[in-house]
Design a protein around this motif. Structure first.
Motif, PDB file in Angstrom:
ATOM      1  N   TYR A   7       0.860  -1.181   0.000  1.00 46.96           N
ATOM      2  CA  TYR A   7       0.000   0.000   0.000  1.00 46.96           C
ATOM      3  C   TYR A   7       0.894   1.227   0.000  1.00 46.96           C
ATOM      4  O   TYR A   7       2.072   1.168   0.350  1.00 46.96           O
ATOM      5  N   LEU A   8       0.330   2.336  -0.418  1.00 43.70           N
ATOM      6  CA  LEU A   8       1.026   3.609  -0.426  1.00 43.70           C
ATOM      7  C   LEU A   8       0.024   4.667   0.011  1.00 43.70           C
ATOM      8  O   LEU A   8      -1.118   4.684  -0.477  1.00 43.70           O
ATOM      9  N   ILE A   9       0.432   5.529   0.932  1.00 45.06           N
ATOM     10  CA  ILE A   9      -0.404   6.637   1.396  1.00 45.06           C
ATOM     11  C   ILE A   9       0.296   7.919   0.970  1.00 45.06           C
ATOM     12  O   ILE A   9       1.428   8.177   1.375  1.00 45.06           O
ATOM     13  N   GLU A  10      -0.373   8.710   0.124  1.00 42.47           N
ATOM     14  CA  GLU A  10       0.188   9.970  -0.356  1.00 42.47           C
ATOM     15  C   GLU A  10      -0.716  11.115   0.088  1.00 42.47           C
ATOM     16  O   GLU A  10      -1.937  10.998   0.023  1.00 42.47           O
ATOM     17  N   LEU A  11      -0.101  12.218   0.521  1.00 48.70           N
ATOM     18  CA  LEU A  11      -0.851  13.371   1.005  1.00 48.70           C
ATOM     19  C   LEU A  11      -0.552  14.604   0.173  1.00 48.70           C
ATOM     20  O   LEU A  11       0.584  14.816  -0.242  1.00 48.70           O
ATOM     21  N   ASP A  12      -1.580  15.423  -0.034  1.00 49.16           N
ATOM     22  CA  ASP A  12      -1.418  16.763  -0.582  1.00 49.16           C
ATOM     23  C   ASP A  12      -2.211  17.690   0.328  1.00 49.16           C
ATOM     24  O   ASP A  12      -3.396  17.961   0.087  1.00 49.16           O
ATOM     25  N   PRO A  13      -1.573  18.148   1.428  1.00 49.25           N
ATOM     26  CA  PRO A  13      -2.294  18.965   2.403  1.00 49.25           C
ATOM     27  C   PRO A  13      -2.867  20.261   1.829  1.00 49.25           C
ATOM     28  O   PRO A  13      -3.882  20.744   2.308  1.00 49.25           O
ATOM     29  N   ARG A  14      -2.235  20.817   0.786  1.00 55.45           N
ATOM     30  CA  ARG A  14      -2.752  22.059   0.193  1.00 55.45           C
ATOM     31  C   ARG A  14      -4.139  21.860  -0.398  1.00 55.45           C
ATOM     32  O   ARG A  14      -4.921  22.796  -0.485  1.00 55.45           O
ATOM     33  N   LYS A  15      -4.435  20.647  -0.824  1.00 57.12           N
ATOM     34  CA  LYS A  15      -5.738  20.350  -1.434  1.00 57.12           C
ATOM     35  C   LYS A  15      -6.626  19.528  -0.514  1.00 57.12           C
ATOM     36  O   LYS A  15      -7.691  19.084  -0.945  1.00 57.12           O
ATOM     37  N   ASN A  16      -6.185  19.288   0.732  1.00 58.04           N
ATOM     38  CA  ASN A  16      -6.923  18.412   1.657  1.00 58.04           C
ATOM     39  C   ASN A  16      -7.186  17.057   1.010  1.00 58.04           C
ATOM     40  O   ASN A  16      -8.271  16.491   1.121  1.00 58.04           O
ATOM     41  N   GLN A  36      -1.875   2.002  11.274  1.00 59.55           N
ATOM     42  CA  GLN A  36      -1.006   2.922  12.016  1.00 59.55           C
ATOM     43  C   GLN A  36      -0.557   4.092  11.144  1.00 59.55           C
ATOM     44  O   GLN A  36      -0.575   5.245  11.571  1.00 59.55           O
ATOM     45  N   GLU A  37      -0.163   3.792   9.912  1.00 62.29           N
ATOM     46  CA  GLU A  37       0.302   4.843   9.012  1.00 62.29           C
ATOM     47  C   GLU A  37      -0.842   5.754   8.574  1.00 62.29           C
ATOM     48  O   GLU A  37      -0.641   6.957   8.400  1.00 62.29           O
ATOM     49  N   LEU A  38      -2.038   5.206   8.410  1.00 60.43           N
ATOM     50  CA  LEU A  38      -3.183   6.035   8.042  1.00 60.43           C
ATOM     51  C   LEU A  38      -3.535   6.996   9.179  1.00 60.43           C
ATOM     52  O   LEU A  38      -3.814   8.170   8.935  1.00 60.43           O
ATOM     53  N   ALA A  39      -3.498   6.512  10.413  1.00 59.68           N
ATOM     54  CA  ALA A  39      -3.754   7.388  11.564  1.00 59.68           C
ATOM     55  C   ALA A  39      -2.740   8.528  11.592  1.00 59.68           C
ATOM     56  O   ALA A  39      -3.111   9.700  11.789  1.00 59.68           O
ATOM     57  N   ALA A  40      -1.475   8.211  11.372  1.00 58.85           N
ATOM     58  CA  ALA A  40      -0.430   9.241  11.359  1.00 58.85           C
ATOM     59  C   ALA A  40      -0.635  10.213  10.198  1.00 58.85           C
ATOM     60  O   ALA A  40      -0.418  11.422  10.347  1.00 58.85           O
ATOM     61  N   ALA A  41      -1.078   9.717   9.048  1.00 59.40           N
ATOM     62  CA  ALA A  41      -1.318  10.579   7.892  1.00 59.40           C
ATOM     63  C   ALA A  41      -2.445  11.570   8.183  1.00 59.40           C
ATOM     64  O   ALA A  41      -2.329  12.758   7.869  1.00 59.40           O
ATOM     65  N   ARG A  44      -1.266  14.364  10.269  1.00 56.71           N
ATOM     66  CA  ARG A  44      -0.437  15.344   9.551  1.00 56.71           C
ATOM     67  C   ARG A  44      -1.249  16.263   8.665  1.00 56.71           C
ATOM     68  O   ARG A  44      -0.734  17.288   8.215  1.00 56.71           O
ATOM     69  N   MET A  45      -2.497  15.917   8.388  1.00 58.74           N
ATOM     70  CA  MET A  45      -3.324  16.768   7.537  1.00 58.74           C
ATOM     71  C   MET A  45      -3.690  18.026   8.328  1.00 58.74           C
ATOM     72  O   MET A  45      -4.243  17.933   9.420  1.00 58.74           O
TER      73      MET A  45
END
Length: 141
Positions: A7-16, A36-41, A44-45
């Motif tokens: 799996y891969l979790i990618e974030l773009d906080p500027r676009k929520n 665990q990684e999703l909770a941390a992601a 970070r949002m």
């Protein structure tokens, strides 16, 4: 298709915006790490420029396989936990009718509650709906 679960979790906080990409058959150990990684992601949002309930989520399961019932139930519970934070979920699926049926089952409670969840075969269509101004009702594939 890869049998190894990834799996891969990618974030773009500027676009929520958050993108989840899955492949292979998930197992409990991999799902433990993912949760665990999703909770941390989500932690970070940022809330500035958005608020809980404004996040957009793309779940890319095109390279995933049909999962066991216990894994599906765990994934459903995990996504439901973050439901109040997410305005729309675009489910990007393969053309497998069985995988589509399983994905719709995972999202059934969210859809029944009137939250925006839609299923797509095209990434372009999924992103257009996700970032568009259309009604949050479920969009058929």
């Amino acid at each position: 298709m890869s049998l190894k679960p990834t799996y891969l979790i990618e974030l773009d906080p500027r676009k929520n915006y958050m993108r989840l990409t899955f492949s292979g058959y998930m197992d409990h150990a991999t799902l433990d790490r993912f949760e665990q990684e999703l909770a941390a992601a989500f932690e970070r949002m940022p809330l500035e420029g958005g608020r809980p309930g404004d996040y957009l989520l793309l779940n890319d399961a095109r390279a995933s396989n049909v999962q066991s019932q216990d894994i599906t139930a765990r994934f459903q519970a995990c996504i439901a936990q973050y439901g109040p934070l997410v305005r729309r979920i675009a489910m990007l699926m393969s053309q497998s009718p069985l995988e589509m049926m399983q994905a719709k089952r995972v999202q059934a409670k969210r859809v029944a509650a009137g939250h925006g969840t839609a299923f797509f075969l095209s990434e372009e269509d999924a992103l257009a709906w996700l970032f568009g101004d259309e009604d949050d009702a479920t969009t058929p594939v």
